[in-house]
Design a protein around this motif. Structure first.
Motif, PDB file in Angstrom:
ATOM      1  N   VAL A  36       7.431  69.258 -24.162  1.00  0.00           N
ATOM      2  CA  VAL A  36       6.990  69.830 -25.401  1.00  0.00           C
ATOM      3  C   VAL A  36       5.886  70.645 -25.327  1.00  0.00           C
ATOM      4  O   VAL A  36       4.840  69.878 -25.139  1.00  0.00           O
ATOM      5  CB  VAL A  36       6.964  69.021 -26.720  1.00  0.00           C
ATOM      6  N   ALA A  38       3.132  72.283 -27.301  1.00  0.00           N
ATOM      7  CA  ALA A  38       2.432  72.416 -28.706  1.00  0.00           C
ATOM      8  C   ALA A  38       2.238  73.951 -29.095  1.00  0.00           C
ATOM      9  O   ALA A  38       2.264  74.254 -30.032  1.00  0.00           O
ATOM     10  CB  ALA A  38       1.262  71.797 -28.699  1.00  0.00           C
ATOM     11  N   VAL A  46      13.318  68.393 -31.131  1.00  0.00           N
ATOM     12  CA  VAL A  46      13.320  67.659 -30.226  1.00  0.00           C
ATOM     13  C   VAL A  46      14.470  66.835 -30.023  1.00  0.00           C
ATOM     14  O   VAL A  46      15.156  66.347 -29.068  1.00  0.00           O
ATOM     15  CB  VAL A  46      11.780  67.126 -29.639  1.00  0.00           C
ATOM     16  N   ALA A  67      11.314  62.267 -23.717  1.00  0.00           N
ATOM     17  CA  ALA A  67      10.411  63.542 -24.200  1.00  0.00           C
ATOM     18  C   ALA A  67       8.864  63.322 -23.828  1.00  0.00           C
ATOM     19  O   ALA A  67       8.403  61.958 -23.847  1.00  0.00           O
ATOM     20  CB  ALA A  67      10.800  63.863 -25.441  1.00  0.00           C
ATOM     21  N   THR A  69       5.261  64.944 -25.092  1.00  0.00           N
ATOM     22  CA  THR A  69       4.429  65.747 -26.140  1.00  0.00           C
ATOM     23  C   THR A  69       3.470  66.047 -25.861  1.00  0.00           C
ATOM     24  O   THR A  69       2.849  66.989 -26.456  1.00  0.00           O
ATOM     25  CB  THR A  69       4.842  65.291 -27.311  1.00  0.00           C
TER      26      THR A  69
END
Length: 141
Positions: A36, A38, A46, A67, A69
């Motif tokens: 991910v 930002a 997600v 995932a 992030t």
């Protein structure tokens, strides 16, 4: 040997599924991970991407879905004890894009990159193309 197959997977394509299946044949374990950013807004949440990856990895007993992030890809690799990154490449443009990142990942953390050439029948497929076709109500033939 553990490998990481990172990407936005926004959405998951047949090409992603093909690379994942082939990577699962090469490595003891493959972690397919939604990375991910930002600074970017994803088309799909997600959680939905993770669900689609779980569905895509059905039957691949050595594949896990995750995932990440925050931080760099190499940060995730260090934390998870992963020394290899898998990247699918469709052609020279993909390789030109991926090569500097592969070199930097190696320089920063000793992480190697394995490039898997796209299946020629799927090399034209991208997440952007799949999304555009979907928005137009058309499915690829």
């Amino acid at each position: 040997m553990r490998a990481l197959f990172p990407g936005s997977f926004d959405p998951v394509t047949q090409g992603h599924q093909d690379v994942l299946r082939r990577a699962a044949l090469l490595f003891d374990e493959v972690v397919v991970c939604v990375m991910v950013n930002a600074n970017k807004t994803g088309r799909f949440p997600v959680a939905e991407r993770l669900d689609r990856l779980r569905a895509a990895s059905t039957g691949l007993s050595n594949v896990t879905v995750d995932a990440h992030t925050g931080g760099l890809l190499v940060d995730y690799c260090r934390e998870a004890g992963i020394g290899v990154v898998v990247r699918g490449v469709r052609g020279a443009a993909d390789l030109d894009y991926e090569w500097p990142m592969a070199r930097m990942n190696n320089q920063l953390a000793g992480v190697e990159t394995v490039f898997i050439a796209a299946d020629p029948d799927l090399a034209h497929v991208s997440s952007t193309l799949v999304t555009t076709m979907s928005q137009l109500g058309r499915a690829p033939e």
